[in-house]
Design a protein around this motif. Structure first.
Motif, PDB file in Angstrom:
ATOM      1  N   GLN A   1     -48.895 -53.313 -18.139  1.00  0.00           N
ATOM      2  CA  GLN A   1     -48.609 -52.871 -16.779  1.00  0.00           C
ATOM      3  C   GLN A   1     -47.653 -53.828 -16.086  1.00  0.00           C
ATOM      4  O   GLN A   1     -46.893 -53.417 -15.197  1.00  0.00           O
ATOM      5  CB  GLN A   1     -49.910 -52.749 -15.983  1.00  0.00           C
ATOM      6  CG  GLN A   1     -49.753 -52.172 -14.606  1.00  0.00           C
ATOM      7  CD  GLN A   1     -49.264 -50.720 -14.608  1.00  0.00           C
ATOM      8  OE1 GLN A   1     -49.554 -49.973 -15.539  1.00  0.00           O
ATOM      9  NE2 GLN A   1     -48.516 -50.333 -13.595  1.00  0.00           N
ATOM     10  N   SER A   2     -47.651 -55.086 -16.497  1.00  0.00           N
ATOM     11  CA  SER A   2     -46.773 -56.106 -15.906  1.00  0.00           C
ATOM     12  C   SER A   2     -45.416 -56.179 -16.589  1.00  0.00           C
ATOM     13  O   SER A   2     -44.645 -57.110 -16.325  1.00  0.00           O
ATOM     14  CB  SER A   2     -47.462 -57.477 -15.974  1.00  0.00           C
ATOM     15  OG  SER A   2     -48.704 -57.461 -15.302  1.00  0.00           O
ATOM     16  N   GLY A   3     -45.117 -55.223 -17.443  1.00  0.00           N
ATOM     17  CA  GLY A   3     -43.824 -55.203 -18.104  1.00  0.00           C
ATOM     18  C   GLY A   3     -43.628 -56.334 -19.099  1.00  0.00           C
ATOM     19  O   GLY A   3     -42.501 -56.736 -19.360  1.00  0.00           O
ATOM     20  N   ARG A   4     -44.713 -56.853 -19.645  1.00  0.00           N
ATOM     21  CA  ARG A   4     -44.709 -57.954 -20.617  1.00  0.00           C
ATOM     22  C   ARG A   4     -44.240 -59.271 -20.008  1.00  0.00           C
ATOM     23  O   ARG A   4     -43.997 -60.233 -20.729  1.00  0.00           O
ATOM     24  CB  ARG A   4     -43.857 -57.639 -21.855  1.00  0.00           C
ATOM     25  CG  ARG A   4     -44.239 -56.387 -22.605  1.00  0.00           C
ATOM     26  CD  ARG A   4     -43.636 -56.335 -23.981  1.00  0.00           C
ATOM     27  NE  ARG A   4     -42.185 -56.421 -23.986  1.00  0.00           N
ATOM     28  CZ  ARG A   4     -41.442 -56.459 -25.089  1.00  0.00           C
ATOM     29  NH1 ARG A   4     -42.011 -56.423 -26.283  1.00  0.00           N
ATOM     30  NH2 ARG A   4     -40.135 -56.525 -25.018  1.00  0.00           N
ATOM     31  N   LEU A   5     -44.125 -59.343 -18.696  1.00  0.00           N
ATOM     32  CA  LEU A   5     -43.658 -60.555 -18.034  1.00  0.00           C
ATOM     33  C   LEU A   5     -44.815 -61.443 -17.589  1.00  0.00           C
ATOM     34  O   LEU A   5     -44.601 -62.601 -17.210  1.00  0.00           O
ATOM     35  CB  LEU A   5     -42.786 -60.201 -16.829  1.00  0.00           C
ATOM     36  CG  LEU A   5     -41.547 -59.369 -17.156  1.00  0.00           C
ATOM     37  CD1 LEU A   5     -40.810 -58.989 -15.884  1.00  0.00           C
ATOM     38  CD2 LEU A   5     -40.630 -60.097 -18.114  1.00  0.00           C
TER      39      LEU A   5
ATOM     40  N   VAL B   1     -55.128 -53.009 -16.306  1.00  0.00           N
ATOM     41  CA  VAL B   1     -54.075 -52.309 -15.563  1.00  0.00           C
ATOM     42  C   VAL B   1     -54.372 -52.325 -14.067  1.00  0.00           C
ATOM     43  O   VAL B   1     -53.482 -52.563 -13.241  1.00  0.00           O
ATOM     44  CB  VAL B   1     -53.933 -50.859 -16.077  1.00  0.00           C
ATOM     45  CG1 VAL B   1     -53.013 -50.047 -15.172  1.00  0.00           C
ATOM     46  CG2 VAL B   1     -53.404 -50.849 -17.509  1.00  0.00           C
ATOM     47  N   LYS B   2     -55.621 -52.084 -13.708  1.00  0.00           N
ATOM     48  CA  LYS B   2     -55.997 -52.071 -12.288  1.00  0.00           C
ATOM     49  C   LYS B   2     -55.828 -53.451 -11.676  1.00  0.00           C
ATOM     50  O   LYS B   2     -55.436 -53.571 -10.506  1.00  0.00           O
ATOM     51  CB  LYS B   2     -57.445 -51.598 -12.160  1.00  0.00           C
ATOM     52  CG  LYS B   2     -57.929 -51.421 -10.715  1.00  0.00           C
ATOM     53  CD  LYS B   2     -57.257 -50.259 -10.011  1.00  0.00           C
ATOM     54  CE  LYS B   2     -57.884 -50.011  -8.642  1.00  0.00           C
ATOM     55  NZ  LYS B   2     -57.177 -48.948  -7.887  1.00  0.00           N
ATOM     56  N   MET B   3     -56.100 -54.508 -12.446  1.00  0.00           N
ATOM     57  CA  MET B   3     -55.884 -55.860 -11.930  1.00  0.00           C
ATOM     58  C   MET B   3     -54.399 -56.121 -11.687  1.00  0.00           C
ATOM     59  O   MET B   3     -54.023 -56.798 -10.729  1.00  0.00           O
ATOM     60  CB  MET B   3     -56.439 -56.891 -12.912  1.00  0.00           C
ATOM     61  CG  MET B   3     -57.952 -56.968 -12.936  1.00  0.00           C
ATOM     62  SD  MET B   3     -58.540 -58.180 -14.153  1.00  0.00           S
ATOM     63  CE  MET B   3     -60.270 -58.301 -13.669  1.00  0.00           C
TER      64      MET B   3
ATOM     65  N   VAL C   1     -56.357 -45.656 -11.603  1.00  0.00           N
ATOM     66  CA  VAL C   1     -56.281 -45.891 -13.042  1.00  0.00           C
ATOM     67  C   VAL C   1     -57.436 -45.161 -13.724  1.00  0.00           C
ATOM     68  O   VAL C   1     -58.612 -45.403 -13.415  1.00  0.00           O
ATOM     69  CB  VAL C   1     -56.338 -47.397 -13.360  1.00  0.00           C
ATOM     70  CG1 VAL C   1     -56.230 -47.623 -14.861  1.00  0.00           C
ATOM     71  CG2 VAL C   1     -55.221 -48.143 -12.629  1.00  0.00           C
ATOM     72  N   TRP C   2     -57.080 -44.272 -14.657  1.00  0.00           N
ATOM     73  CA  TRP C   2     -58.052 -43.414 -15.336  1.00  0.00           C
ATOM     74  C   TRP C   2     -58.171 -43.809 -16.807  1.00  0.00           C
ATOM     75  O   TRP C   2     -57.176 -43.832 -17.526  1.00  0.00           O
ATOM     76  CB  TRP C   2     -57.618 -41.951 -15.262  1.00  0.00           C
ATOM     77  CG  TRP C   2     -57.502 -41.389 -13.891  1.00  0.00           C
ATOM     78  CD1 TRP C   2     -56.438 -41.495 -13.035  1.00  0.00           C
ATOM     79  CD2 TRP C   2     -58.488 -40.610 -13.200  1.00  0.00           C
ATOM     80  NE1 TRP C   2     -56.693 -40.843 -11.862  1.00  0.00           N
ATOM     81  CE2 TRP C   2     -57.942 -40.280 -11.921  1.00  0.00           C
ATOM     82  CE3 TRP C   2     -59.766 -40.154 -13.532  1.00  0.00           C
ATOM     83  CZ2 TRP C   2     -58.638 -39.514 -10.995  1.00  0.00           C
ATOM     84  CZ3 TRP C   2     -60.461 -39.389 -12.602  1.00  0.00           C
ATOM     85  CH2 TRP C   2     -59.904 -39.078 -11.350  1.00  0.00           C
TER      86      TRP C   2
END
Length: 627
Positions: A79-83, A458-460, A467-468
């Motif tokens: 979710q952070s784009g691998r960053l 992902v929610k974090m 987020v499901w």
């Protein structure tokens, strides 16, 4: 004279990790956002103490299962784009070996995660210790060595000063867009607690630039020539499009050239479902539209894909005469697959360069080709509507109708997470992705149990999003434990729990290959000894409620629609539980539009296996090698 600070190895590592940053396109963020941990004798006095000592610098999250903690970290990283990612610490022994599955998932999907398992005494003064693997022919092997083949970088820190080069190498790999994956630093429990005089420079903030390499001019010119010569080109968008955040560059390329874009499981959502050039999923779980285009393509342009067998239909899909491959990929290894013409570059940079070069030539595909795929896409969408439609709202839904009900209430801000079972096939064919990160399918490793902890991660990373976690009963029974974590941390994930009484996906596959659904149903034994009796009286909704989750039960389509709307509005972890209409079928979605090679018994006496082998031989005969 260099100033130093005396700290334990564990304290030094935590301080070091808190000072690491990434930067891409001018955006800077923490590389290691938090640390997950379950403590035992192998890490409680080392990393456990260090996380207390430096709790203001390094947030800590408590997990229930070591594998789940890795999945949560991976969800956060994707979710952070691998960053940005999380670290995971465990004790020695089973805590460490429980990391292996998560490490494999991270490495296969090119997602960064830092693993910090405890290890046995480096000094070997206590030998053997609890949970130590004794290897008579090698004294330097521990159970942590099982992490070597699934890690992109592995080191065992047996002396304090060895942490400095090991930590720097770990950061290098985590931030490398080609090499990233699981990184393991095995930490002997005595070394973790050992003090050392560390140079202050070790704790200075470091920013790791995540590069966007452009294309080689010669490769770029050859790529432009190949595209201009093609009459029926097709883009295959893979996960690398998302990793690069190249969605806008892909949309501009597609709009400029008119070239249709199909997507892998990892690449779905690279274009919105309603983009004029989007033709849906490709491969065994793909759409009829995309797969027919693939069969007739004369040039396949892979963007950030590694061409798994689901994508290529086990090398039977791309069957056009003289079909060639052009592979835009940041990894040379993937750029050369299928004897393709490589264009080694970052997806965003490479697409921008291709678009600019083709625009100079006013290049577009023939309008007749564009009209063909647009009409075919419209026909496929009618099939999606039919699968989603529930004419009788007071009956139990089919699995596609469950997805249709969810589709009706979400918008582009929702994130849908799944990994295994029959759902990936239905989702790849049917789901209408509305944003670049709405469709979160982990299908590189297809790991049952990924969904719930990944949803937490992902929610974090995106607390403002709905987020499901889409979970079948088989997956739920594998790993429901992180529900407790979501409740404890107040992470308001949504879980859609679908009960179909067994391994429905493998049951359908078993039937197709002559396995007669053997061992795939959750049922009592019958008199003949097989699992064909009544369904087991398990109550998964009650189980989820017992772990602290709010549960909404839905018996009909109408109930489901109301429950999903309530769950979406909820600010606490909430589960919607529904039993699908047919327990013995995978789903009511359109069947597979392309083959997948699962070898069938060459000799058998049972008619189902004999028939399956005949069909298998026909499919195998269509396989080709692209040279």
């Amino acid at each position: 004279m260099t100033s130093t600070t005396r700290l334990t190895v564990a304290q030094a590592l935590v301080r070091f990790l808190a000072a690491q940053y990434t930067e891409r396109d001018g955006v800077r963020q923490r590389l290691i956002g938090a640390t997950w941990g379950i403590f035992g004798h192998g890490n409680v006095a080392g990393l456990g103490q260090a996380l207390i000592e430096y709790g203001d610098d390094m947030p800590y999250h408590q997990g229930r299962n070591e594998q789940s903690m890795v999945h949560a970290a991976i969800g956060y990283a994707r979710q952070s784009g691998r960053l940005s990612t999380h670290a995971v610490t465990t004790s020695i022994g089973p805590g460490a070996t429980n990391l292996v599955t998560g490490a494999a998932l991270a490495t296969i999907n090119h997602l960064p995660v830092l693993l910090l398992p405890g290890d046995t005494f480096a000094t070997r003064v206590a030998d053997p210790v609890l949970q130590q693997l004794e290897v008579p022919h090698a004294g330097d092997i521990s159970v942590n060595d099982s992490l070597r083949p699934v890690s992109r970088y592995f080191d065992r820190v047996t002396r304090p000063e060895a942490l400095i080069p090991a930590a720097l190498q770990a950061m290098r790999v985590l931030t490398d867009p080609v090499e990233t994956g699981a990184v393991t630093l095995a930490l002997p429990q005595d070394v973790q607690a050992e003090a050392y005089d560390w140079p202050e420079e070790f704790f200075a903030e470091r920013t790791w630039a995540v590069r966007r390499p452009g294309a080689d001019p010669t490769e770029l010119a050859e790529a432009v020539t190949a595209i201009r010569a093609a009459q029926r080109p097709l883009v295959i968008a893979g996960g690398g499009v998302h990793h690069s955040r190249a969605e806008e560059a892909l949309a501009e390329f597609a709009q400029t050239t008119g070239i249709p874009v199909a997507s892998t499981q990892a690449g779905k959502g690279s274009l919105r479902w309603d983009h004029p050039q989007d033709v849906g999923g490709v491969g065994h779980t793909g759409t009829a539209t995309a797969n027919e285009l693939a069969r007739q393509a004369d040039l396949v342009i892979g963007v950030g894909t590694r061409y798994t067998d689901f994508t290529t239909a086990s090398h039977t899909l791309f069957s056009g005469d003289g079909v060639r491959f052009l592979n835009l990929n940041i990894a040379p290894f993937d750029g050369h697959k299928l004897a393709g013409q490589p264009l080694v570059a970052d997806a965003s940079s490479g697409l921008a360069e291709l678009t600019a070069a083709l625009r100079m030539h006013d290049h577009r595909v023939p309008e007749s080709y564009a009209e063909e795929y647009r009409l075919d896409k419209d026909r496929w969408e009618y099939r999606v509507d039919a699968a989603y439609e529930a004419d009788e709202p007071d009956v139990r839904p089919t699995q596609p109708q469950v997805l249709g009900a969810l589709d009706a209430i979400v918008d582009e801000s929702d994130v849908i997470i799944n990994a295994a079972g029959s759902l990936p096939g239905d989702l790849h064919k049917l789901w209408r992705a509305r944003s670049r990160d709405q469709y979160h399918l982990e299908y590189g490793y297809s790991c049952m149990g990924y969904e719930i902890p990944a949803a937490i991660g992902v929610k974090m990373a995106a607390p403002e999003r709905n987020v499901w976690a889409l979970v079948g009963d088989g997956t739920y029974l594998m790993m429901p434990t992180e529900i407790v974590t979501a409740v404890q941390e107040g992470v308001a994930i949504k879980m859609l729990l679908i009960q179909n009484h067994g391994y429905a996906s493998i049951g359908g596959l078993s039937e197709s290959v002559g396995g007669e659904r053997f061992g795939t149903a959750y049922r009592y034994r019958s008199e003949d000894g097989t699992y064909t009796g009544a369904p087991l009286p398990v109550d998964l909704a009650a189980n989820a409620a017992s772990l602290g989750m709010r549960v909404l039960r839905a018996k009909t389509v109408s109930d489901l629609r109301e429950a999903l709307a309530q769950a979406r509005a909820a600010d606490t972890p909430t589960c919607v539980y529904v039993e699908t209409e047919t327990a013995d079928t995978v789903s009511g979605a359109p069947p597979a539009q392309a083959w997948w090679d699962v070898p069938v018994a060459e000799t058998a006496t049972r008619p189902s296996a004999v028939k399956a082998r005949e069909l298998y031989d026909r499919h195998v005969s269509t396989r080709r090698r692209h040279l």
